[in-house]
Design a protein around this motif. Sequence first.
Motif, PDB file in Angstrom:
ATOM      1  N   GLY A   1       0.794  -1.221   0.000  1.00  0.00           N
ATOM      2  CA  GLY A   1       0.000   0.000   0.000  1.00  0.00           C
ATOM      3  C   GLY A   1       0.822   1.265   0.000  1.00  0.00           C
ATOM      4  O   GLY A   1       0.345   2.299  -0.400  1.00  0.00           O
ATOM      5  N   SER A   2       2.058   1.233   0.487  1.00  0.00           N
ATOM      6  CA  SER A   2       2.867   2.448   0.485  1.00  0.00           C
ATOM      7  C   SER A   2       3.699   2.482  -0.797  1.00  0.00           C
ATOM      8  O   SER A   2       4.093   1.443  -1.322  1.00  0.00           O
ATOM      9  N   ARG A   3       3.961   3.676  -1.288  1.00  0.00           N
ATOM     10  CA  ARG A   3       4.650   3.793  -2.569  1.00  0.00           C
ATOM     11  C   ARG A   3       5.624   4.953  -2.554  1.00  0.00           C
ATOM     12  O   ARG A   3       5.336   6.001  -1.995  1.00  0.00           O
ATOM     13  N   THR A   4       6.741   4.751  -3.188  1.00  0.00           N
ATOM     14  CA  THR A   4       7.681   5.855  -3.349  1.00  0.00           C
ATOM     15  C   THR A   4       7.270   6.671  -4.574  1.00  0.00           C
ATOM     16  O   THR A   4       6.520   6.195  -5.435  1.00  0.00           O
ATOM     17  N   TYR A   5       7.809   7.875  -4.648  1.00  0.00           N
ATOM     18  CA  TYR A   5       7.578   8.716  -5.819  1.00  0.00           C
ATOM     19  C   TYR A   5       7.978   7.959  -7.086  1.00  0.00           C
ATOM     20  O   TYR A   5       7.261   7.962  -8.090  1.00  0.00           O
ATOM     21  N   LYS A   6       9.128   7.288  -7.012  1.00  0.00           N
ATOM     22  CA  LYS A   6       9.643   6.553  -8.163  1.00  0.00           C
ATOM     23  C   LYS A   6       8.669   5.456  -8.609  1.00  0.00           C
ATOM     24  O   LYS A   6       8.441   5.250  -9.814  1.00  0.00           O
TER      25      LYS A   6
ATOM     26  N   ALA B   1       8.045  19.417  -3.477  1.00  0.00           N
ATOM     27  CA  ALA B   1       7.701  20.213  -2.290  1.00  0.00           C
ATOM     28  C   ALA B   1       7.957  19.418  -1.014  1.00  0.00           C
ATOM     29  O   ALA B   1       8.558  19.913  -0.059  1.00  0.00           O
ATOM     30  N   GLU B   2       7.497  18.166  -0.996  1.00  0.00           N
ATOM     31  CA  GLU B   2       7.698  17.318   0.181  1.00  0.00           C
ATOM     32  C   GLU B   2       9.187  17.071   0.420  1.00  0.00           C
ATOM     33  O   GLU B   2       9.669  17.099   1.556  1.00  0.00           O
ATOM     34  N   GLY B   3       9.930  16.819  -0.650  1.00  0.00           N
ATOM     35  CA  GLY B   3      11.365  16.592  -0.538  1.00  0.00           C
ATOM     36  C   GLY B   3      12.079  17.813   0.030  1.00  0.00           C
ATOM     37  O   GLY B   3      12.969  17.696   0.881  1.00  0.00           O
ATOM     38  N   HIS B   4      11.654  18.989  -0.426  1.00  0.00           N
ATOM     39  CA  HIS B   4      12.248  20.235   0.053  1.00  0.00           C
ATOM     40  C   HIS B   4      11.997  20.412   1.552  1.00  0.00           C
ATOM     41  O   HIS B   4      12.907  20.754   2.311  1.00  0.00           O
ATOM     42  N   ILE B   5      10.761  20.165   1.977  1.00  0.00           N
ATOM     43  CA  ILE B   5      10.401  20.332   3.390  1.00  0.00           C
ATOM     44  C   ILE B   5      11.186  19.357   4.272  1.00  0.00           C
ATOM     45  O   ILE B   5      11.694  19.713   5.321  1.00  0.00           O
ATOM     46  N   HIS B   6      11.253  18.106   3.836  1.00  0.00           N
ATOM     47  CA  HIS B   6      11.862  17.059   4.667  1.00  0.00           C
ATOM     48  C   HIS B   6      13.347  16.839   4.396  1.00  0.00           C
ATOM     49  O   HIS B   6      13.964  15.970   5.004  1.00  0.00           O
ATOM     50  N   GLY B   7      13.912  17.615   3.456  1.00  0.00           N
ATOM     51  CA  GLY B   7      15.326  17.481   3.171  1.00  0.00           C
ATOM     52  C   GLY B   7      15.680  16.169   2.490  1.00  0.00           C
ATOM     53  O   GLY B   7      16.688  15.543   2.791  1.00  0.00           O
ATOM     54  N   LEU B   8      14.826  15.748   1.554  1.00  0.00           N
ATOM     55  CA  LEU B   8      15.041  14.483   0.853  1.00  0.00           C
ATOM     56  C   LEU B   8      15.111  14.713  -0.653  1.00  0.00           C
ATOM     57  O   LEU B   8      14.365  15.538  -1.183  1.00  0.00           O
ATOM     58  N   PRO B   9      15.968  13.963  -1.364  1.00  0.00           N
ATOM     59  CA  PRO B   9      15.919  14.033  -2.828  1.00  0.00           C
ATOM     60  C   PRO B   9      14.615  13.405  -3.321  1.00  0.00           C
ATOM     61  O   PRO B   9      14.011  12.565  -2.636  1.00  0.00           O
ATOM     62  N   LEU B  10      14.205  13.825  -4.513  1.00  0.00           N
ATOM     63  CA  LEU B  10      12.915  13.394  -5.058  1.00  0.00           C
ATOM     64  C   LEU B  10      12.731  11.883  -5.035  1.00  0.00           C
ATOM     65  O   LEU B  10      11.671  11.376  -4.659  1.00  0.00           O
ATOM     66  N   GLU B  11      13.784  11.125  -5.415  1.00  0.00           N
ATOM     67  CA  GLU B  11      13.626   9.667  -5.501  1.00  0.00           C
ATOM     68  C   GLU B  11      13.449   9.009  -4.135  1.00  0.00           C
ATOM     69  O   GLU B  11      13.035   7.860  -4.039  1.00  0.00           O
ATOM     70  N   LYS B  12      13.731   9.751  -3.035  1.00  0.00           N
ATOM     71  CA  LYS B  12      13.565   9.182  -1.687  1.00  0.00           C
ATOM     72  C   LYS B  12      12.211   9.544  -1.070  1.00  0.00           C
ATOM     73  O   LYS B  12      11.884   9.114   0.026  1.00  0.00           O
ATOM     74  N   VAL B  13      11.470  10.415  -1.757  1.00  0.00           N
ATOM     75  CA  VAL B  13      10.179  10.836  -1.202  1.00  0.00           C
ATOM     76  C   VAL B  13       9.239   9.644  -1.163  1.00  0.00           C
ATOM     77  O   VAL B  13       9.116   8.888  -2.121  1.00  0.00           O
ATOM     78  N   HIS B  14       8.580   9.479  -0.010  1.00  0.00           N
ATOM     79  CA  HIS B  14       7.770   8.286   0.228  1.00  0.00           C
ATOM     80  C   HIS B  14       6.329   8.696   0.486  1.00  0.00           C
ATOM     81  O   HIS B  14       6.080   9.580   1.295  1.00  0.00           O
ATOM     82  N   PHE B  15       5.408   8.086  -0.217  1.00  0.00           N
ATOM     83  CA  PHE B  15       3.985   8.385  -0.044  1.00  0.00           C
ATOM     84  C   PHE B  15       3.391   7.326   0.872  1.00  0.00           C
ATOM     85  O   PHE B  15       3.342   6.163   0.516  1.00  0.00           O
ATOM     86  N   HIS B  16       2.944   7.744   2.034  1.00  0.00           N
ATOM     87  CA  HIS B  16       2.377   6.806   2.992  1.00  0.00           C
ATOM     88  C   HIS B  16       1.130   6.143   2.430  1.00  0.00           C
ATOM     89  O   HIS B  16       0.416   6.724   1.627  1.00  0.00           O
ATOM     90  N   GLU B  17       0.851   4.916   2.893  1.00  0.00           N
ATOM     91  CA  GLU B  17      -0.210   4.140   2.249  1.00  0.00           C
ATOM     92  C   GLU B  17      -1.588   4.810   2.250  1.00  0.00           C
ATOM     93  O   GLU B  17      -2.338   4.698   1.302  1.00  0.00           O
ATOM     94  N   VAL B  18      -1.942   5.514   3.328  1.00  0.00           N
ATOM     95  CA  VAL B  18      -3.263   6.149   3.352  1.00  0.00           C
ATOM     96  C   VAL B  18      -3.314   7.269   2.321  1.00  0.00           C
ATOM     97  O   VAL B  18      -4.293   7.457   1.624  1.00  0.00           O
ATOM     98  N   GLY B  19      -2.230   8.022   2.201  1.00  0.00           N
ATOM     99  CA  GLY B  19      -2.203   9.117   1.243  1.00  0.00           C
ATOM    100  C   GLY B  19      -1.981   8.676  -0.173  1.00  0.00           C
ATOM    101  O   GLY B  19      -2.498   9.273  -1.105  1.00  0.00           O
ATOM    102  N   ALA B  20      -1.209   7.619  -0.336  1.00  0.00           N
ATOM    103  CA  ALA B  20      -0.780   7.251  -1.688  1.00  0.00           C
ATOM    104  C   ALA B  20      -1.943   6.883  -2.597  1.00  0.00           C
ATOM    105  O   ALA B  20      -2.096   7.457  -3.664  1.00  0.00           O
ATOM    106  N   VAL B  21      -2.762   5.936  -2.177  1.00  0.00           N
ATOM    107  CA  VAL B  21      -3.844   5.457  -3.048  1.00  0.00           C
ATOM    108  C   VAL B  21      -4.802   6.601  -3.376  1.00  0.00           C
ATOM    109  O   VAL B  21      -5.161   6.834  -4.533  1.00  0.00           O
ATOM    110  N   ASP B  22      -5.189   7.341  -2.343  1.00  0.00           N
ATOM    111  CA  ASP B  22      -6.091   8.469  -2.548  1.00  0.00           C
ATOM    112  C   ASP B  22      -5.534   9.482  -3.524  1.00  0.00           C
ATOM    113  O   ASP B  22      -6.231   9.953  -4.412  1.00  0.00           O
ATOM    114  N   SER B  23      -4.292   9.860  -3.302  1.00  0.00           N
ATOM    115  CA  SER B  23      -3.715  10.916  -4.128  1.00  0.00           C
ATOM    116  C   SER B  23      -3.500  10.450  -5.557  1.00  0.00           C
ATOM    117  O   SER B  23      -3.675  11.222  -6.488  1.00  0.00           O
TER     118      SER B  23
END
Length: 284
Positions: A114-119, A148-170
């Motif tokens: 259920g959880s997915r990375t940006y990649k 935007a999320e990567g900038h806020i959390h100090g992560l490169p784009l490929e490391k950005v992680h979409f949590h399972e509740v948010g991922a499917v919906d979004s």
Amino acid sequence: MRTLYFDCFSGISGDMVIGALIDAGADPVQMEEELKKLNMDEEYNLSWGKVVKNGITSTKFDVILTSKSDQTHEHSHSHELEHSHGHSHSHSHGHEHSLGHEHNHSHVPHSHPGSRTYKQIVEAINEANFNESVANMSLAIFKKIGEAEGHIHGLPLEKVHFHEVGAVDSIIDIIGSAILIDQLGIESVQSSAIPTGSGHIHIDHGIYPVPAPATLEILKGVPIASNDIRSELATPTGAAIAAVLAGNFGSLPPMTVESIGYGAGTKTFENHPNVLRVIIGETQ
């Protein structure tokens, strides 16, 4: 030129966009069929129907997660309660805020159901064989949120992680919006300034100000409207749809109006209808 105008007098969220487009005459059944190309349809059910918001008949669109998306009952329940927008997040994190607000937890393995990375989301879109317009819109909106999320959390784009509740919906909200805009033959998009609301929201990282940092980052370069509603009016997904697609922000352009749609948010406000209005017509 066939133009779509987002009239965001009560903010904007992904599901409000889809509700408004369906209300304006788009075909949700065709959208549902197209979304099956993602091979994720066991993870969710879609629902839409008419509701009345402070006297305005509008369409409410919902993504309901199934047990196949590996949600606990509690997660699914909180997801439905908080599904959209203009909500306060007072008793649980809302789904769109989970987007990116859990992805920097290193103990969450990338393979978690259920959880997915940006990649992974980019790969899913590329493998789905959507038409070029739908794929390009979807990828651009996801990139906007991921950066935007990567900038806020100090992560490169490929490391950005979409949590399972948010991922499917979004994923559904963003790609569904792109499918309907493409289906309606929209050639240009314009939008009003975006009201963000004010106050605070409760998310996994604690109590955050409204607009949330990711939303504000997404809205860089976009006119923000002020109002005194103490609630989250623009979600990251809604903000990104407007920021990426709208070529111009301002008042309603001169147009011959062909169709109008109202998409309902979950919250009800005392003094105005919590809906997104879309206006479709011919501009010069």
